[in-house]
Scaffold this motif. Structure first.
Motif, PDB file in Angstrom:
ATOM      1  N   GLY A 255       8.131   1.711   5.761  1.00 53.27           N
ATOM      2  CA  GLY A 255       7.174   2.222   6.738  1.00 53.27           C
ATOM      3  C   GLY A 255       6.701   3.630   6.448  1.00 53.27           C
ATOM      4  O   GLY A 255       5.527   3.945   6.650  1.00 53.27           O
ATOM      5  N   GLN A 256       7.575   4.489   5.952  1.00 54.32           N
ATOM      6  CA  GLN A 256       7.196   5.879   5.690  1.00 54.32           C
ATOM      7  C   GLN A 256       6.118   5.965   4.617  1.00 54.32           C
ATOM      8  O   GLN A 256       5.143   6.687   4.779  1.00 54.32           O
TER       9      GLN A 256
ATOM     10  N   THR B 190       0.288   6.737   3.012  1.00 53.74           N
ATOM     11  CA  THR B 190      -0.985   6.263   2.473  1.00 53.74           C
ATOM     12  C   THR B 190      -2.061   6.314   3.543  1.00 53.74           C
ATOM     13  O   THR B 190      -3.173   6.800   3.299  1.00 53.74           O
ATOM     14  N   ALA B 191      -1.746   5.834   4.748  1.00 52.69           N
ATOM     15  CA  ALA B 191      -2.714   5.860   5.852  1.00 52.69           C
ATOM     16  C   ALA B 191      -3.095   7.299   6.200  1.00 52.69           C
ATOM     17  O   ALA B 191      -4.269   7.592   6.455  1.00 52.69           O
ATOM     18  N   ALA B 192      -2.132   8.210   6.184  1.00 55.07           N
ATOM     19  CA  ALA B 192      -2.412   9.610   6.488  1.00 55.07           C
ATOM     20  C   ALA B 192      -3.314  10.240   5.427  1.00 55.07           C
ATOM     21  O   ALA B 192      -4.199  11.046   5.744  1.00 55.07           O
TER      22      ALA B 192
ATOM     23  N   SER C 179      -1.150   1.926   9.634  1.00 62.02           N
ATOM     24  CA  SER C 179      -0.090   1.378   8.796  1.00 62.02           C
ATOM     25  C   SER C 179       0.767   0.403   9.572  1.00 62.02           C
ATOM     26  O   SER C 179       0.864   0.479  10.793  1.00 62.02           O
ATOM     27  N   VAL C 180       1.375  -0.524   8.821  1.00 61.15           N
ATOM     28  CA  VAL C 180       2.280  -1.531   9.382  1.00 61.15           C
ATOM     29  C   VAL C 180       3.454  -1.659   8.425  1.00 61.15           C
ATOM     30  O   VAL C 180       3.259  -1.674   7.208  1.00 61.15           O
ATOM     31  N   ALA C 181       4.651  -1.727   8.974  1.00 58.34           N
ATOM     32  CA  ALA C 181       5.832  -1.896   8.113  1.00 58.34           C
ATOM     33  C   ALA C 181       6.468  -3.224   8.381  1.00 58.34           C
ATOM     34  O   ALA C 181       6.346  -3.803   9.419  1.00 58.34           O
TER      35      ALA C 181
ATOM     36  N   ALA D 165       0.802  -1.223   0.000  1.00 59.99           N
ATOM     37  CA  ALA D 165       0.000   0.000   0.000  1.00 59.99           C
ATOM     38  C   ALA D 165       0.830   1.266   0.000  1.00 59.99           C
ATOM     39  O   ALA D 165       0.288   2.365  -0.074  1.00 59.99           O
ATOM     40  N   GLY D 166       2.142   1.144   0.052  1.00 59.02           N
ATOM     41  CA  GLY D 166       3.002   2.322   0.075  1.00 59.02           C
ATOM     42  C   GLY D 166       3.145   3.011  -1.266  1.00 59.02           C
ATOM     43  O   GLY D 166       3.511   4.180  -1.324  1.00 59.02           O
TER      44      GLY D 166
END
Length: 73
Positions: free
Chosen positions: A52-53, A58-60, A71-73, A26-27
């Motif tokens: 992770g960034q 995307t979540a933001a 989010s999960v990395a 999803a990044g």
């Protein structure tokens, strides 16, 4: 980062309110697009990515548009 959040087509049967979608990749790219579409259909999205960034971005973006996301990395 602000991204355009696509809307499902008018009359679309895609209604995911009350559901949670786990989206890998999803990044960026197709994974990000899928996460955004699922969020506009009402799903709470868990954005997963090795970076992770970008998953957090995307979540933001989803949260900034009024959707639920983490989010999960």
């Amino acid at each position: 980062m602000t991204l355009p959040v696509p809307s499902p087509p008018a009359g679309s049967p895609l209604e995911l309110g009350g559901k949670t979608a786990l989206v890998t990749g999803a990044g960026a790219g197709i994974g990000r697009s899928i996460a955004l579409v699922l969020a506009t259909a009402g799903a709470r999205v868990v954005a997963v990515g090795y970076d992770g960034q970008s998953a957090r971005e995307t979540a933001a973006c989803i949260a900034g548009s009024g959707g639920g996301a983490s989010s999960v990395a």
